[in-house]
Write a protein that holds these residues in place. Structure first.
Motif, PDB file in Angstrom:
ATOM      1  N   GLY A  45       0.791  -1.225   0.000  1.00 35.05           N
ATOM      2  CA  GLY A  45       0.000   0.000   0.000  1.00 35.05           C
ATOM      3  C   GLY A  45       0.822   1.274   0.000  1.00 35.05           C
ATOM      4  O   GLY A  45       0.278   2.369   0.169  1.00 35.05           O
ATOM      5  N   GLN A  46       2.123   1.153  -0.213  1.00 34.17           N
ATOM      6  CA  GLN A  46       3.012   2.323  -0.233  1.00 34.17           C
ATOM      7  C   GLN A  46       3.125   2.838  -1.672  1.00 34.17           C
ATOM      8  O   GLN A  46       4.163   2.738  -2.327  1.00 34.17           O
ATOM      9  CB  GLN A  46       4.389   1.938   0.320  1.00 34.17           C
ATOM     10  N   THR A  47       2.015   3.394  -2.162  1.00 35.27           N
ATOM     11  CA  THR A  47       1.928   3.728  -3.585  1.00 35.27           C
ATOM     12  C   THR A  47       2.842   4.880  -3.995  1.00 35.27           C
ATOM     13  O   THR A  47       3.393   4.864  -5.103  1.00 35.27           O
ATOM     14  CB  THR A  47       0.476   4.068  -3.958  1.00 35.27           C
ATOM     15  N   ASP A  48       3.004   5.889  -3.152  1.00 34.20           N
ATOM     16  CA  ASP A  48       3.825   7.042  -3.530  1.00 34.20           C
ATOM     17  C   ASP A  48       5.268   6.628  -3.815  1.00 34.20           C
ATOM     18  O   ASP A  48       5.858   7.028  -4.830  1.00 34.20           O
ATOM     19  CB  ASP A  48       3.806   8.105  -2.423  1.00 34.20           C
ATOM     20  N   ARG A  49       5.818   5.834  -2.922  1.00 33.65           N
ATOM     21  CA  ARG A  49       7.203   5.389  -3.113  1.00 33.65           C
ATOM     22  C   ARG A  49       7.304   4.429  -4.298  1.00 33.65           C
ATOM     23  O   ARG A  49       8.283   4.461  -5.055  1.00 33.65           O
ATOM     24  CB  ARG A  49       7.720   4.717  -1.832  1.00 33.65           C
ATOM     25  N   ALA A  50       6.283   3.603  -4.483  1.00 28.82           N
ATOM     26  CA  ALA A  50       6.283   2.677  -5.617  1.00 28.82           C
ATOM     27  C   ALA A  50       6.310   3.441  -6.938  1.00 28.82           C
ATOM     28  O   ALA A  50       7.036   3.071  -7.874  1.00 28.82           O
ATOM     29  CB  ALA A  50       5.055   1.775  -5.559  1.00 28.82           C
ATOM     30  N   VAL A  51       5.540   4.523  -7.014  1.00 25.17           N
ATOM     31  CA  VAL A  51       5.519   5.346  -8.228  1.00 25.17           C
ATOM     32  C   VAL A  51       6.896   5.947  -8.497  1.00 25.17           C
ATOM     33  O   VAL A  51       7.372   5.978  -9.640  1.00 25.17           O
ATOM     34  CB  VAL A  51       4.455   6.458  -8.105  1.00 25.17           C
ATOM     35  N   GLN A  52       7.553   6.413  -7.453  1.00 23.75           N
ATOM     36  CA  GLN A  52       8.892   6.978  -7.620  1.00 23.75           C
ATOM     37  C   GLN A  52       9.845   5.958  -8.239  1.00 23.75           C
ATOM     38  O   GLN A  52      10.635   6.286  -9.134  1.00 23.75           O
ATOM     39  CB  GLN A  52       9.431   7.450  -6.272  1.00 23.75           C
ATOM     40  N   LEU A  53       9.754   4.725  -7.767  1.00 19.44           N
ATOM     41  CA  LEU A  53      10.635   3.687  -8.306  1.00 19.44           C
ATOM     42  C   LEU A  53      10.266   3.337  -9.742  1.00 19.44           C
ATOM     43  O   LEU A  53      11.150   3.106 -10.582  1.00 19.44           O
ATOM     44  CB  LEU A  53      10.570   2.434  -7.427  1.00 19.44           C
ATOM     45  N   LEU A  54       8.976   3.298 -10.037  1.00 16.86           N
ATOM     46  CA  LEU A  54       8.544   3.001 -11.410  1.00 16.86           C
ATOM     47  C   LEU A  54       9.053   4.062 -12.386  1.00 16.86           C
ATOM     48  O   LEU A  54       9.431   3.749 -13.521  1.00 16.86           O
ATOM     49  CB  LEU A  54       7.017   2.924 -11.469  1.00 16.86           C
ATOM     50  N   LEU A  55       9.071   5.310 -11.935  1.00 17.17           N
ATOM     51  CA  LEU A  55       9.508   6.406 -12.804  1.00 17.17           C
ATOM     52  C   LEU A  55      11.022   6.460 -12.966  1.00 17.17           C
ATOM     53  O   LEU A  55      11.532   7.232 -13.782  1.00 17.17           O
ATOM     54  CB  LEU A  55       8.993   7.740 -12.256  1.00 17.17           C
ATOM     55  N   GLU A  56      11.731   5.652 -12.208  1.00 18.18           N
ATOM     56  CA  GLU A  56      13.189   5.593 -12.357  1.00 18.18           C
ATOM     57  C   GLU A  56      13.616   4.744 -13.550  1.00 18.18           C
ATOM     58  O   GLU A  56      14.781   4.768 -13.944  1.00 18.18           O
ATOM     59  CB  GLU A  56      13.827   5.021 -11.087  1.00 18.18           C
TER      60      GLU A  56
END
Length: 225
Positions: A45-56
């Protein structure tokens, strides 16, 4: 008291898993490692951090387009209305077509972790279902998932009753543990277990506890009550 203990355990498990993912993040050195961290964060459920990693994901990576779309999906998703129905449909189609992990992630994004656990169990991913239940579901829903796991472990095809006992112990199903020990013909152990539960107040003496106990440690005709 048992409910309070279960809630505390869930909180501890979630914190442990978050700390574990954080350590994995610090040590990541490849795209595959980063993807694994992002996947775990989505399930937690840690979506914000997951998005950051996806955008890397770099533009020359074959997964760049998919990861970018996933990042957009995660940031714009809502857990109600038409979008939820669409995402759930896509998730179930993915699962039916062999994309179990991806479908489970989508279900978790729309707060359908209980459904995700059922799919994982249906496809034989019992350990993953148990992990997800512990980190995403409330105590009642998590208990249902783990009880299904215990039943599976007790089935003739699997016959891992010792492991099932550990699962039931974690749920506070003490009467059931005593019954299982008795059914495994571990009579002395069952009686000692019942005695300990009664001593520490996690079980009340009743007909079930008497049956499991009296034949081994009580004189004929006596009971625990």
């Amino acid at each position: 008291m048992v409910v309070v203990v279960v809630i505390v355990v869930i909180v501890v498990v979630v914190k442990f898993q978050l700390d574990r993912v954080h350590l994995q993040e610090v040590k990541r050195s490849s795209y595959d490692h980063t993807k694994k961290c992002a996947d775990q964060l989505l399930l937690l459920g840690q979506t914000d951090r997951a998005v950051q990693l996806l955008l890397e994901t770099s533009a020359d990576n074959p997964s760049y387009y998919c990861d970018s779309l996933k990042a957009c999906l995660v940031t714009t998703i809502t857990s109600s209305g038409p979008s939820q129905s669409t995402i759930k449909l896509v998730a179930t189609n993915m699962i039916a077509n062999g994309k179990l992990a991806e479908g489970v992630q989508l279900l978790c994004l729309i707060d359908k972790a209980a459904d995700a656990c059922r799919y994982l169990q249906t496809y034989g991913e019992w350990n993953r279902a148990a992990w997800l239940a512990k980190v995403r579901l409330n105590p009642s829903e998590s208990s249902d998932v783990l009880k299904r796991w215990a039943e599976h472990l007790c089935s003739p095809q699997v016959n891992h009753k010792s492991k099932a006992i550990l699962v039931l112990l974690s749920l506070g199903c003490f009467y059931r543990v005593g019954e299982m020990l008795h059914s495994m013909r571990q009579f002395d152990r069952a009686a000692l277990f019942i005695e300990a539960c009664l001593k520490y107040g996690v079980m009340e003496a009743n007909e079930t506890s008497n049956i499991l106990y009296k034949d081994h440690f009580c004189p004929t005709g006596t009971s625990l009550t």
